[in-house]
Design a protein around this motif. Structure first.
Motif, PDB file in Angstrom:
ATOM      1  N   MET A 198       0.824  -1.190   0.000  1.00 43.49           N
ATOM      2  CA  MET A 198       0.000   0.000   0.000  1.00 43.49           C
ATOM      3  C   MET A 198       0.869   1.256   0.000  1.00 43.49           C
ATOM      4  O   MET A 198       0.559   2.221  -0.674  1.00 43.49           O
ATOM      5  N   LYS A 199       1.967   1.201   0.769  1.00 42.71           N
ATOM      6  CA  LYS A 199       2.860   2.361   0.825  1.00 42.71           C
ATOM      7  C   LYS A 199       3.493   2.627  -0.536  1.00 42.71           C
ATOM      8  O   LYS A 199       3.658   3.784  -0.928  1.00 42.71           O
ATOM      9  N   GLN A 200       3.846   1.557  -1.243  1.00 44.08           N
ATOM     10  CA  GLN A 200       4.438   1.735  -2.572  1.00 44.08           C
ATOM     11  C   GLN A 200       3.425   2.355  -3.523  1.00 44.08           C
ATOM     12  O   GLN A 200       3.781   3.218  -4.338  1.00 44.08           O
ATOM     13  N   ARG A 201       2.184   1.930  -3.396  1.00 44.70           N
ATOM     14  CA  ARG A 201       1.136   2.482  -4.258  1.00 44.70           C
ATOM     15  C   ARG A 201       0.937   3.969  -3.965  1.00 44.70           C
ATOM     16  O   ARG A 201       0.776   4.772  -4.889  1.00 44.70           O
ATOM     17  N   LEU A 202       0.967   4.336  -2.705  1.00 43.58           N
ATOM     18  CA  LEU A 202       0.848   5.754  -2.336  1.00 43.58           C
ATOM     19  C   LEU A 202       2.028   6.557  -2.878  1.00 43.58           C
ATOM     20  O   LEU A 202       1.858   7.681  -3.356  1.00 43.58           O
ATOM     21  N   LYS A 203       3.228   5.987  -2.800  1.00 46.98           N
ATOM     22  CA  LYS A 203       4.407   6.682  -3.328  1.00 46.98           C
ATOM     23  C   LYS A 203       4.283   6.867  -4.840  1.00 46.98           C
ATOM     24  O   LYS A 203       4.633   7.918  -5.378  1.00 46.98           O
ATOM     25  N   ARG A 204       3.779   5.833  -5.529  1.00 41.37           N
ATOM     26  CA  ARG A 204       3.584   5.945  -6.978  1.00 41.37           C
ATOM     27  C   ARG A 204       2.588   7.049  -7.299  1.00 41.37           C
ATOM     28  O   ARG A 204       2.793   7.834  -8.235  1.00 41.37           O
ATOM     29  N   PHE A 205       1.510   7.122  -6.519  1.00 37.63           N
ATOM     30  CA  PHE A 205       0.525   8.174  -6.744  1.00 37.63           C
ATOM     31  C   PHE A 205       1.107   9.549  -6.442  1.00 37.63           C
ATOM     32  O   PHE A 205       0.777  10.521  -7.121  1.00 37.63           O
ATOM     33  N   ASP A 206       1.971   9.647  -5.435  1.00 39.09           N
ATOM     34  CA  ASP A 206       2.647  10.922  -5.170  1.00 39.09           C
ATOM     35  C   ASP A 206       3.460  11.374  -6.379  1.00 39.09           C
ATOM     36  O   ASP A 206       3.391  12.533  -6.787  1.00 39.09           O
ATOM     37  N   ARG A 207       4.229  10.442  -6.934  1.00 41.07           N
ATOM     38  CA  ARG A 207       5.028  10.772  -8.119  1.00 41.07           C
ATOM     39  C   ARG A 207       4.131  11.123  -9.303  1.00 41.07           C
ATOM     40  O   ARG A 207       4.408  12.076 -10.047  1.00 41.07           O
ATOM     41  N   LEU A 208       3.057  10.377  -9.471  1.00 43.31           N
ATOM     42  CA  LEU A 208       2.130  10.639 -10.572  1.00 43.31           C
ATOM     43  C   LEU A 208       1.504  12.021 -10.443  1.00 43.31           C
ATOM     44  O   LEU A 208       1.396  12.763 -11.432  1.00 43.31           O
ATOM     45  N   ILE A 209       1.136  12.383  -9.233  1.00 46.71           N
ATOM     46  CA  ILE A 209       0.551  13.717  -9.006  1.00 46.71           C
ATOM     47  C   ILE A 209       1.566  14.803  -9.343  1.00 46.71           C
ATOM     48  O   ILE A 209       1.237  15.793 -10.000  1.00 46.71           O
ATOM     49  N   LYS A 210       2.814  14.612  -8.930  1.00 47.95           N
ATOM     50  CA  LYS A 210       3.849  15.608  -9.229  1.00 47.95           C
ATOM     51  C   LYS A 210       4.056  15.754 -10.730  1.00 47.95           C
ATOM     52  O   LYS A 210       4.180  16.871 -11.243  1.00 47.95           O
ATOM     53  N   VAL A 252      -6.734  21.660 -23.567  1.00 45.50           N
ATOM     54  CA  VAL A 252      -5.657  20.805 -23.054  1.00 45.50           C
ATOM     55  C   VAL A 252      -5.362  21.145 -21.599  1.00 45.50           C
ATOM     56  O   VAL A 252      -5.214  20.254 -20.754  1.00 45.50           O
ATOM     57  N   THR A 253      -5.298  22.423 -21.290  1.00 44.91           N
ATOM     58  CA  THR A 253      -5.010  22.869 -19.925  1.00 44.91           C
ATOM     59  C   THR A 253      -6.105  22.416 -18.968  1.00 44.91           C
ATOM     60  O   THR A 253      -5.820  21.939 -17.863  1.00 44.91           O
ATOM     61  N   LEU A 254      -7.347  22.531 -19.399  1.00 45.02           N
ATOM     62  CA  LEU A 254      -8.457  22.078 -18.566  1.00 45.02           C
ATOM     63  C   LEU A 254      -8.379  20.574 -18.330  1.00 45.02           C
ATOM     64  O   LEU A 254      -8.579  20.103 -17.206  1.00 45.02           O
ATOM     65  N   GLU A 255      -8.073  19.812 -19.368  1.00 47.06           N
ATOM     66  CA  GLU A 255      -7.956  18.357 -19.225  1.00 47.06           C
ATOM     67  C   GLU A 255      -6.827  17.987 -18.263  1.00 47.06           C
ATOM     68  O   GLU A 255      -6.971  17.086 -17.441  1.00 47.06           O
ATOM     69  N   LYS A 256      -5.709  18.688 -18.349  1.00 41.62           N
ATOM     70  CA  LYS A 256      -4.595  18.426 -17.423  1.00 41.62           C
ATOM     71  C   LYS A 256      -5.003  18.725 -15.986  1.00 41.62           C
ATOM     72  O   LYS A 256      -4.654  17.989 -15.061  1.00 41.62           O
ATOM     73  N   ALA A 257      -5.734  19.813 -15.787  1.00 42.40           N
ATOM     74  CA  ALA A 257      -6.193  20.169 -14.444  1.00 42.40           C
ATOM     75  C   ALA A 257      -7.138  19.099 -13.902  1.00 42.40           C
ATOM     76  O   ALA A 257      -7.055  18.720 -12.726  1.00 42.40           O
ATOM     77  N   LEU A 258      -8.028  18.605 -14.760  1.00 41.03           N
ATOM     78  CA  LEU A 258      -8.947  17.558 -14.334  1.00 41.03           C
ATOM     79  C   LEU A 258      -8.211  16.265 -14.004  1.00 41.03           C
ATOM     80  O   LEU A 258      -8.570  15.566 -13.050  1.00 41.03           O
ATOM     81  N   GLN A 259      -7.174  15.951 -14.766  1.00 40.63           N
ATOM     82  CA  GLN A 259      -6.372  14.768 -14.473  1.00 40.63           C
ATOM     83  C   GLN A 259      -5.733  14.876 -13.092  1.00 40.63           C
ATOM     84  O   GLN A 259      -5.727  13.904 -12.326  1.00 40.63           O
ATOM     85  N   VAL A 260      -5.199  16.035 -12.798  1.00 39.36           N
ATOM     86  CA  VAL A 260      -4.573  16.247 -11.485  1.00 39.36           C
ATOM     87  C   VAL A 260      -5.608  16.059 -10.387  1.00 39.36           C
ATOM     88  O   VAL A 260      -5.359  15.370  -9.388  1.00 39.36           O
ATOM     89  N   LYS A 261      -6.791  16.648 -10.558  1.00 38.51           N
ATOM     90  CA  LYS A 261      -7.829  16.543  -9.533  1.00 38.51           C
ATOM     91  C   LYS A 261      -8.263  15.090  -9.331  1.00 38.51           C
ATOM     92  O   LYS A 261      -8.426  14.633  -8.196  1.00 38.51           O
ATOM     93  N   ARG A 262      -8.465  14.358 -10.437  1.00 38.67           N
ATOM     94  CA  ARG A 262      -8.881  12.957 -10.315  1.00 38.67           C
ATOM     95  C   ARG A 262      -7.819  12.134  -9.601  1.00 38.67           C
ATOM     96  O   ARG A 262      -8.124  11.311  -8.735  1.00 38.67           O
ATOM     97  N   THR A 263      -6.572  12.361  -9.950  1.00 38.13           N
ATOM     98  CA  THR A 263      -5.482  11.611  -9.319  1.00 38.13           C
ATOM     99  C   THR A 263      -5.371  11.967  -7.837  1.00 38.13           C
ATOM    100  O   THR A 263      -5.136  11.089  -7.003  1.00 38.13           O
ATOM    101  N   GLU A 264      -5.546  13.237  -7.502  1.00 36.51           N
ATOM    102  CA  GLU A 264      -5.498  13.647  -6.096  1.00 36.51           C
ATOM    103  C   GLU A 264      -6.636  13.002  -5.296  1.00 36.51           C
ATOM    104  O   GLU A 264      -6.427  12.570  -4.164  1.00 36.51           O
ATOM    105  N   LYS A 265      -7.815  12.924  -5.892  1.00 34.12           N
ATOM    106  CA  LYS A 265      -8.940  12.286  -5.199  1.00 34.12           C
ATOM    107  C   LYS A 265      -8.658  10.801  -4.972  1.00 34.12           C
ATOM    108  O   LYS A 265      -8.920  10.275  -3.886  1.00 34.12           O
ATOM    109  N   THR A 266      -8.133  10.137  -5.985  1.00 37.27           N
ATOM    110  CA  THR A 266      -7.792   8.729  -5.833  1.00 37.27           C
ATOM    111  C   THR A 266      -6.727   8.554  -4.766  1.00 37.27           C
ATOM    112  O   THR A 266      -6.799   7.639  -3.935  1.00 37.27           O
ATOM    113  N   HIS A 267      -5.749   9.427  -4.760  1.00 38.75           N
ATOM    114  CA  HIS A 267      -4.680   9.391  -3.765  1.00 38.75           C
ATOM    115  C   HIS A 267      -5.255   9.572  -2.362  1.00 38.75           C
ATOM    116  O   HIS A 267      -4.872   8.857  -1.427  1.00 38.75           O
ATOM    117  N   ASP A 268      -6.169  10.512  -2.215  1.00 36.96           N
ATOM    118  CA  ASP A 268      -6.784  10.750  -0.912  1.00 36.96           C
ATOM    119  C   ASP A 268      -7.576   9.521  -0.441  1.00 36.96           C
ATOM    120  O   ASP A 268      -7.526   9.153   0.732  1.00 36.96           O
TER     121      ASP A 268
END
Length: 132
Positions: A1-13, A85-101
């Motif tokens: 689980m910790k590795q998955r969280l670390k992967r999501f941290d990197r993905l969010i960055k 494109v910018t809006l889609e990138k912002a939405l990707q970040v938000k979706r990934t952050e929600k999954t991470h949370d």
């Protein structure tokens, strides 16, 4: 689980970096659009001036004005596309952050369950050893 969280941290960055790049590209397109408008305004001002050599350069100036207008139109189209494109990138970040949370919360609940099981086992172990 910790590795998955670390992967999501990197993905969010990475996604945040891509979003910032998209925003910068959009800002550059807006800057270019303003520069083109200013160049057209300056050219129109020089075309309106009266001078002895004015008639010699009208054709060249009009072609340049037409080219600037065409480039401005292309830049405006690029701005519309880049906004999407910018809006889609912002939405990707938000979706990934929600999954991470959600993953963080799930990991927290799992840890709480493990701690509770450990406490219960410790209590059960003590209770069984104290009986005669």
């Amino acid at each position: 689980m910790k590795q998955r969280l670390k992967r999501f941290d990197r993905l969010i960055k990475v996604q945040q970096h891509m979003h910032r790049n998209a925003e910068l590209h959009l800002a550059n397109l807006h800057r270019k659009e303003n520069e083109l408008k200013n160049a057209q305004d300056e050219l129109l001002e020089t075309m309106g001036e009266e001078s002895a050599l004015h008639g010699l350069f009208v054709d060249v100036q009009s072609r340049r004005l037409k080219a600037l207008a065409l480039e401005e139109c292309q830049t405006q189209n690029a701005i519309v596309q880049q906004k999407a494109v910018t809006l889609e990138k912002a939405l990707q970040v938000k979706r990934t952050e929600k999954t991470h949370d959600r993953l963080k919360e799930q990991a927290h609940h799992e840890q709480e369950r493990k701690d509770l099981v450990a406490v219960l086992e410790a209590m059960a172990g003590r209770a069984s050893t104290s009986l005669p």
